[in-house]
Structures are given as C-alpha cells and as structure tokens.
Motif scaffolding. Structure first.
Motif, PDB file in Angstrom:
ATOM      1  N   TRP A 150      16.419   8.232   8.781  1.00 57.74           N
ATOM      2  CA  TRP A 150      14.943   7.798   8.194  1.00 57.74           C
ATOM      3  C   TRP A 150      14.574   9.616   7.404  1.00 57.74           C
ATOM      4  O   TRP A 150      14.280   9.825   8.659  1.00 57.74           O
ATOM      5  N   PHE A 188      11.995  11.647   5.027  1.00 62.09           N
ATOM      6  CA  PHE A 188      11.180  11.019   4.505  1.00 62.09           C
ATOM      7  C   PHE A 188      10.344  12.521   3.374  1.00 62.09           C
ATOM      8  O   PHE A 188       9.416  12.600   4.548  1.00 62.09           O
ATOM      9  N   SER A 192       7.920  15.109   0.519  1.00 62.15           N
ATOM     10  CA  SER A 192       7.259  14.517  -0.078  1.00 62.15           C
ATOM     11  C   SER A 192       7.477  16.866  -0.676  1.00 62.15           C
ATOM     12  O   SER A 192       7.270  17.323  -0.322  1.00 62.15           O
ATOM     13  N   GLN A 215       3.238   7.513 -10.330  1.00 62.31           N
ATOM     14  CA  GLN A 215       3.252   7.212  -8.742  1.00 62.31           C
ATOM     15  C   GLN A 215       4.422   8.308  -8.257  1.00 62.31           C
ATOM     16  O   GLN A 215       5.090   8.772  -9.344  1.00 62.31           O
ATOM     17  N   THR A 236      10.564   8.128  -6.428  1.00 62.25           N
ATOM     18  CA  THR A 236      11.177   7.469  -5.302  1.00 62.25           C
ATOM     19  C   THR A 236      12.493   8.193  -5.678  1.00 62.25           C
ATOM     20  O   THR A 236      13.310   7.295  -6.526  1.00 62.25           O
ATOM     21  N   ALA A 246      16.869   8.208  -3.739  1.00 65.42           N
ATOM     22  CA  ALA A 246      17.061   7.748  -2.419  1.00 65.42           C
ATOM     23  C   ALA A 246      18.127   9.363  -2.800  1.00 65.42           C
ATOM     24  O   ALA A 246      19.520   9.230  -3.788  1.00 65.42           O
ATOM     25  N   THR A 256      13.949  19.239  -5.920  1.00 68.38           N
ATOM     26  CA  THR A 256      12.405  18.390  -5.882  1.00 68.38           C
ATOM     27  C   THR A 256      11.227  19.893  -6.013  1.00 68.38           C
ATOM     28  O   THR A 256      10.746  19.384  -6.429  1.00 68.38           O
ATOM     29  N   CYS A 284       7.546  13.965  -5.462  1.00 68.61           N
ATOM     30  CA  CYS A 284       8.896  13.825  -5.170  1.00 68.61           C
ATOM     31  C   CYS A 284       8.762  12.731  -4.168  1.00 68.61           C
ATOM     32  O   CYS A 284       7.964  13.803  -3.260  1.00 68.61           O
ATOM     33  N   GLU A 285       9.464  11.842  -3.463  1.00 67.51           N
ATOM     34  CA  GLU A 285       9.474  11.316  -2.394  1.00 67.51           C
ATOM     35  C   GLU A 285      11.168  11.249  -1.929  1.00 67.51           C
ATOM     36  O   GLU A 285      11.782  10.542  -3.015  1.00 67.51           O
ATOM     37  N   THR A 297      13.971   9.685   0.113  1.00 62.08           N
ATOM     38  CA  THR A 297      14.919   9.012   1.972  1.00 62.08           C
ATOM     39  C   THR A 297      16.400   9.583   1.443  1.00 62.08           C
ATOM     40  O   THR A 297      17.120   9.266   0.832  1.00 62.08           O
ATOM     41  N   TYR A 326      13.582   2.585  -5.425  1.00 65.30           N
ATOM     42  CA  TYR A 326      13.595   3.645  -5.551  1.00 65.30           C
ATOM     43  C   TYR A 326      13.978   4.098  -7.275  1.00 65.30           C
ATOM     44  O   TYR A 326      14.053   2.960  -8.153  1.00 65.30           O
ATOM     45  N   ASP A 327      13.078   4.807  -7.640  1.00 65.82           N
ATOM     46  CA  ASP A 327      13.579   5.189  -8.992  1.00 65.82           C
ATOM     47  C   ASP A 327      14.952   5.973  -9.458  1.00 65.82           C
ATOM     48  O   ASP A 327      15.193   5.178 -10.566  1.00 65.82           O
TER      49      ASP A 327
END
Length: 261
Positions: free
Chosen positions: A16, A18, A20, A32, A35, A37, A50, A61-62, A64, A81-82
């Motif tokens: 995992w 994460f 930004s 926001q 997100t 993936a 990103t 952007c975040e 995963t 997720y987006d």
C-alpha cells in the motif's frame, strides 16, 4: 503453486503506497484530490505523471498502489477511487461489463518485461535461472498481477516452469517483487522496464529486456469509475494521460505509446 512471502517489511512498505501530488495554489476550490488506483508497475511513472498533471491543472492526486487484480476487487467492494490505471485490459473490462465505469477502458501504453538482479557480478539471463547459484526467482502473483502473468508465460513457453517451480518466489504485486530483488531475497526476478528505468532505480543492478515474442502484449488500460460525485477532474486526468506531455513521460519509463491513439 507455492507462495513464499519473504521480507515481511517489504510487504508493508510497498503493498500500500499512498502518495499525493505536489500542492498547488490553483487547486480548484471545493474539489477533493483525485483518488487514482494504480497498478504497481506504474508506481514511479505515475508519480511523474501526477506531478506534471498537478503543475498543469492545479488538481491534486492521491495514489493507491497495488496489483491490478487486488485493486479491481477493492473497486467491486466499493472503494471510492476516481480513476483506475491497470496493468492490463482484463480488469478494467471486467468493471466495464459490470457497469462500474463511465466508458469502455482504453489502452494508454504497452509494457515491457525485464529480468533484473541486484546481486553483484550477476548478469541475468533465462539460461542462468536453471543454475545452482540461483535459489530464488521473484515474480508477481500471476493470479492478480499482469506482469506476473507475463513472467509465467515466458517460463512455460521456454519449458522452464516445471524445473524452476521450487525456486519461484511470488510477490503480491510488482512492488513487493521489486523488494525481493532489491533486498536480494531473490537473486533475480521479473519486473517492468518502467521500474529499472525510474530515477529511483536507474543504474542499480543489472537487467535485460525479454523479447516481446515470449509473452502476450501487456496492454495497459485506464478507465474513469462511476461515482455519485463530480467526475470532471477524473475526466481531465484521463485526457491528460493521452496528451503528448504524458506520452513523453511514459516513453521515458520504457512504455510503448507510439501506436496508441
């Protein structure tokens, strides 16, 4: 198929991730962060993508990072997720067929498979894998990771799989597989060219590109996921991935994009 989990800290560090994008004063008010993936082979390339995207648009952007199969399972279970950036088309197509995406997934790049070693004085080759000096060979889990599927295809196609099966060490994703190689828990392993060309890993160890004829094309797909909230920024990111700027970044990481529309 036997699964060996070496170096548990590597699992924690890489399964995992994460991350930004850099903050920007032009971040759209009320939105926001996106997100995203992201398949593990794209970890370093996506960090560069990103960063460029945020600098251009102000949209944060975040990320995963995990295997494409695990991310797909999370999305099916409702993970918010987006955008889904997969290492193949199988998983985004599954989501499309279940009505979970805005449109059909599209290929954004084709990946390349390499054999990599951090062991001093070792130049990895397929022939060397059968040598007694090699005790562990790392590859991603073929059940959930497309690059693992490609590696398994190479070994079976070359008639090596049965002889080498006891040496195989399976990572949950390319990220964990990379850790097996970096820490020399495995003397050699299969990974994405994007990893060995990344600024973080460039010039570390020795690697060879495997002939594309040895495995099925790794067509990597991207898709915007359906959500009840605003998806405008997700669609902006989707378009950015096919822009000349993004294609240049992908090429720098070893991906094939010249034939992608």
């Amino acid at each position: 198929m036997k699964f060996f989990y070496l170096k548990i800290f590597a699992y924690i560090a890489f399964l995992w991730v994460f991350n930004s994008c850099n903050s920007s004063s032009s971040q759209k008010e009320g939105f926001q962060p996106l997100t995203i993936a992201t398949a593990a082979n794209m970890q370093f390339a996506m960090e560069a993508l990103t960063k460029a995207f945020t600098e251009e648009t102000g949209i944060l952007c975040e990320l995963t990072i995990s295997s494409s199969g695990k991310l797909t399972a999370q999305i099916k279970e409702g993970a918010p997720y987006d955008v889904f950036v997969s290492a193949n088309m199988k998983y985004p197509n599954e989501l499309y067929k279940q009505g979970m995406t805005v449109e059909k997934p599209k290929v954004y790049a084709r990946g390349k498979l390499v054999l990599w070693s951090m062991k001093e004085g070792l130049l990895p080759t397929l022939e060397l894998l059968d040598d007694s000096s090699i005790s562990h060979i790392a590859l991603a889990n073929p059940k959930t990771a497309p690059y693992g599927m490609a590696a398994e295809e190479v070994l079976k196609g070359e008639g090596l799989y049965d002889r080498l099966e006891s040496k195989l060490v399976f990572g949950e994703s390319i990220a964990q597989t990379n850790q097996f190689i970096i820490t020399q828990s495995a003397e050699v392993g299969f990974t994405s060219m994007s990893v060995v060309l990344s600024p973080q890993m460039k010039d570390k160890g020795k690697w060879i590109e495997l002939a594309p004829s040895l495995y099925s094309p790794i067509e990597q797909g991207i898709v915007v996921l359906k959500k009840d909230t605003e998806i405008e920024n997700a669609e902006i990111f989707y378009d950015f991935i096919f822009s000349p700027k993004a294609k240049k970044i992908l090429e720098e990481f070893g991906y094939l994009v010249n034939e992608i529309d």
